[in-house]
Enzyme design. Structure first.
Site, mmCIF file in Angstrom:
data_model
loop_
_atom_site.group_PDB
_atom_site.id
_atom_site.type_symbol
_atom_site.label_atom_id
_atom_site.label_comp_id
_atom_site.label_asym_id
_atom_site.label_seq_id
_atom_site.Cartn_x
_atom_site.Cartn_y
_atom_site.Cartn_z
ATOM 1 N N CYS A 262 0.843 -1.188 0.000
ATOM 2 C CA CYS A 262 0.000 0.000 0.000
ATOM 3 C C CYS A 262 0.880 1.240 0.000
ATOM 4 O O CYS A 262 1.594 1.513 0.973
ATOM 5 C CB CYS A 262 -0.908 0.019 1.212
ATOM 6 S SG CYS A 262 -1.858 1.533 1.220
ATOM 7 N N GLY A 263 0.841 1.981 -1.086
ATOM 8 C CA GLY A 263 1.694 3.156 -1.218
ATOM 9 C C GLY A 263 1.248 4.309 -0.335
ATOM 10 O O GLY A 263 2.090 4.992 0.259
ATOM 11 N N SER B 76 0.393 2.071 -4.947
ATOM 12 C CA SER B 76 0.717 0.811 -5.649
ATOM 13 C C SER B 76 0.084 0.810 -7.036
ATOM 14 O O SER B 76 0.628 0.215 -7.974
ATOM 15 C CB SER B 76 0.261 -0.402 -4.831
ATOM 16 O OG SER B 76 -1.093 -0.279 -4.448
HETATM 17 O O1 LIG Z 1 -1.894 3.639 -2.101
HETATM 18 C C1 LIG Z 1 -2.114 2.433 -2.219
HETATM 19 O O2 LIG Z 1 -1.291 1.680 -2.730
HETATM 20 C C2 LIG Z 1 -3.379 1.877 -1.640
HETATM 21 N N1 LIG Z 1 -4.421 2.819 -1.373
HETATM 22 C C3 LIG Z 1 -5.581 2.008 -1.039
HETATM 23 C C4 LIG Z 1 -5.412 0.760 -1.873
HETATM 24 C C5 LIG Z 1 -3.932 0.593 -2.068
HETATM 25 O O3 LIG Z 1 -3.492 -0.407 -1.205
#
Ligand SMILES: O=C(O)[C@H]1NCC[C@@H]1O
Length: 349
Positions: A104-105, A271
């Site tokens: 998860c980014g 991500s």
């Molecule tokens: O930023 C992300 O990578 C995440 N945001 C919610 C779903 C992903 O895991």
């Protein structure tokens, strides 16, 4: 290791009223609920074993914090764990409305700042570097640090690669749709809005949620996923519906990520940005060291994405992608669980 003071787990047995504590942040509008107290001790040597352990034995704690009435369908959480790789400064398990994502980014961006503020690594100006062990692997993180204040964060995730381009899938109610499938720490289907009869600039979020969920379900049925390193990484987290503007352009490309059980990302999805840049790189639409902006179709918040070097992941040509964004604190919370509450373990309406 310094991170042990951040652990949210203990041997204490569950007694009521049960209390769970969190620090709340957001990246690009998407919540990051960092659990600081109240989780039972985890078993498992590797981080993937710990992920399997919480999924199989402690899922009620996720439900209490992610679901209503303490959370909501789009809530997101981070549970800090002891890393099993000596190169990592901190380990984390991710959780959402349905389960436990492997990468998860938007959490890595928030957690980078949190870890610096908590002294997991000594703060250095102009930036502090640390390594977060995620279920997908090691993620290198750089946190801007000036005049005693942490700020913007960038990260390099694990090698990102394309599994399929223009894969035709039958999506009930939408017809036969061409999707790209790429891995950015976890797998995403990537589909331009026009293939689904949508326009991201005007479509209601619910229409995007429905279309993306239909694509995710169809891809899960039709396309076997594989990851060279571990079967637990062969998961389709969700679908990015994009504006289709993948040729390089200095203005932001837009998308909406829908993941888990039809959860809509408020951020551009770190991500997902990684996966989209890997797809653009593979198509020759972005060069090494060219940075692109990616904007969330829900909030307009922006992350940057940049392919920084080529690498391999097993049999796949892969690329390391740098993603950056701005995390903010929103508060702290102490949640109570009463024994006689019939809804104490949470629900989704
Ligand atoms: O930023 C992300 O990578 C995440 N945001 C919610 C779903 C992903 O895991």
């Amino acid at each position: 290791m310094a991170e042990s003071k951040l652990q949210a787990t203990s041997d204490a047995s569950e007694s009521f009223p049960f209390v769970m504590k969190t620090v709340q942040m957001h990246t690009g509008g998407h919540p990051v609920r960092i659990i600081t107290d109240g989780y039972p001790k985890l078993e498992g040597r590797t981080i993937l074993e710990k992920r399997a352990y919480v999924r199989d034995n402690l899922d009620v704690f996720r439900q209490r914090l992610m679901w209503e009435p303490r959370g909501h369908v789009d809530m997101y959480g981070a549970l800090l764990v002891e890393p099993d790789d000596e190169n990592a400064d901190i380990g984390v398990l991710f959780m959402h409305n349905e389960g436990y994502c492997t990468m998860c980014g938007h959490v890595c961006i928030a957690l980078g700042r949190y870890a610096v503020d908590k002294g997991v690594v000594p703060a250095k100006s102009p930036q502090t570097e640390l390594v977060i062990q995620c279920p997908t692997g090691l993620v290198r993180v750089w946190v801007d640090y000036q005049d005693g204040k942490s700020g913007r964060v960038r990260f390099h995730s694990v090698p990102a690669f394309v599994l399929a381009l223009d894969k035709e899938v039958d999506v009930p109610n939408y017809g036969r749709v061409k999707v790209d499938i790429a891995f950015g720490g976890t797998f995403y289907a990537i589909v331009p809005d026009r293939y689904l009869g949508l326009d991201l600039r005007t479509a209601p979020v619910q229409a995007v949620r429905n279309a993306a969920t239909a694509v995710t379900e169809a891809v899960k049925k039709a396309v076997p996923l594989r990851h060279p390193e571990h079967p637990d990484l062969a998961n389709l987290t969700g679908t990015l519906i994009t504006d289709g503007r993948d040729e390089y352009d200095p203005t932001p490309a837009v998308h909406i990520s829908v993941f888990g059980d039809a959860s809509v990302d408020r951020s551009p999805c770190g991500s997902g940005v990684t996966a989209r840049v890997a797809m653009q790189y593979r198509r020759g639409q972005i060069d090494l060291s060219k940075e692109r902006q990616f904007s969330s179709g829900t909030t307009g918040s922006v992350m940057t994405g940049r392919p920084v070097r080529e690498t391999r992941c097993g049999e796949f040509d892969a690329v390391i992608v740098e993603v950056s964004g701005n995390p903010y604190y929103t508060g702290t919370a102490e949640f109570t669980v009463e024994q006689d509450d019939p809804l104490k373990n949470g629900f989704l309406a």
